[in-house]
Write an enzyme that holds these catalytic residues in place. Sequence first.
Site, PDB file in Angstrom:
ATOM      1  N   TYR A 132      -8.166   7.700   7.490  1.00 52.95           N
ATOM      2  CA  TYR A 132      -7.112   7.173   6.615  1.00 52.95           C
ATOM      3  C   TYR A 132      -6.284   8.315   6.014  1.00 52.95           C
ATOM      4  O   TYR A 132      -5.859   8.239   4.864  1.00 52.95           O
ATOM      5  CB  TYR A 132      -7.719   6.285   5.521  1.00 52.95           C
ATOM      6  CG  TYR A 132      -8.529   5.167   6.092  1.00 52.95           C
ATOM      7  CD1 TYR A 132      -7.910   4.084   6.694  1.00 52.95           C
ATOM      8  CD2 TYR A 132      -9.923   5.220   6.094  1.00 52.95           C
ATOM      9  CE1 TYR A 132      -8.662   3.065   7.266  1.00 52.95           C
ATOM     10  CE2 TYR A 132     -10.680   4.204   6.669  1.00 52.95           C
ATOM     11  CZ  TYR A 132     -10.043   3.141   7.245  1.00 52.95           C
ATOM     12  OH  TYR A 132     -10.779   2.127   7.817  1.00 52.95           O
ATOM     13  N   CYS A 162       8.674  13.485  -5.115  1.00 51.49           N
ATOM     14  CA  CYS A 162       9.215  13.116  -6.423  1.00 51.49           C
ATOM     15  C   CYS A 162       8.571  11.832  -6.945  1.00 51.49           C
ATOM     16  O   CYS A 162       9.222  10.791  -7.079  1.00 51.49           O
ATOM     17  CB  CYS A 162      10.730  12.953  -6.315  1.00 51.49           C
ATOM     18  SG  CYS A 162      11.552  12.871  -7.904  1.00 51.49           S
TER      19      CYS A 162
END
Length: 444
Positions: free
Chosen positions: A389, A360
């Site tokens: 990463y 969200c």
Amino acid sequence: MTNQNNQEQTTPLTALQHDSFGYLNGELFVEGLSLAEIADKVPTPFYCYSAASIRNAYTLLSDRLEPTGASICFAVKASSNISVLRLLSELGSGMDIVSGGELERALAAGVSPSKIVFSGVGKTRAEIARALKAGIQQINVESCAELEVIRDVARNTGCRASVVFRVNPDVDAQTHAKISTGKKGDKFGIAIEDIPDIYAKAAEATGLDVAGLAVHIGSQLLDLSPYRAAYHRLATLVEALRSKGLSVPRLDLGGGLGIDYHLGVGPDVGEYSIIIQETVGHLGCELTVEPGRWLVGPAGMLVTEVLYLKETGDRVTAIVDAAMNDLMRPALYGAIHPVLPIKSCDDHAPYAYNIVGPVCETSDAFGSYCNLPKLHSGDRIAFACAGAYGASMASSYNSRDLVAEVLVDGDRFRLIRRRQTIDDLLALEKPTPMEHAFLRSRDC
């Protein structure tokens, strides 16, 4: 696994990926295994790494660096899974760590403490004490205040601290602003003009073994010229220190070698080796480099499934089950990872999609792609060049499961980090018994 079906690819593979990833009979393979078959056994999203790709990258870099005599310490922050660390350690790599947790990971992977370098600007007393007791190779000092703490901890633990001073050379790495570390004003290192006085005082201090200098100007460097500038300044500093009778036996040259996320050709590590030879090769110092992304980035993919397709303006949005908590780079750096379909389709017309995750946040978006095959709910795709990463920066934001990791080696694979489920997370939050906080009266 060679590329046997080039016409079915939406994107070319990098040179480092070529021997490990490719299409065969319309399916994307990692070494000897179909990604679709792995995804049938490991629920998406998950990271998948090629052991062969990591081995090939390490061997190539090691061979190119041989004329310099430089040793390699892998930047653990790029990919901290202990199976990946163990694989690199078995190839001969040391480790560059930036936290006490990474130290424990390196030790758990079987890395010799004598091949571990501790970097980072905010080491705690407990982390420093653990590193000294473990007997690591060196601590890279980033400030005068930190140096005093290291001396104090060394005295209290009865250990001698081997220290190297990280120099801030005020060189622009010409990379993303959030991963540039060598300019004046950055939080990293000690200003180059301040080094001579600090170095001389430390050389006379008890409990310290002053071993040399370090530099690291940033990450994801594609242009090698900033290395030449930084290493030239470092060499000048070494000569200035030696002219004062100070010993400088070791140089830590940092990392930062980039990869091409467009799956093209990255920096030439042969040229990188030549730069090292031409700038610091004449100094007779023991040399170390600290690559991270370059070794593991192209070796990993994030596999995800298309959940829904929806019309949004003039483009279709594909909602996948991977999100920004699984791969943070697009939200954090605006990075775009190439997308490869796990299975090709008969419709070769290019389609355009916005690919987004379910978290969200508007920033939970992987990018806009205009050369993909037609996608359907249930299709699986892979974000390429995700070995660095990716999983190491993943979180459980929105109370989502922490992503799983898989390592492929030849025609076999194994789960190297199981998915951390909501049940696991809730177990960490079971409250302990309430404790009293006693208030002490104070004299008025």
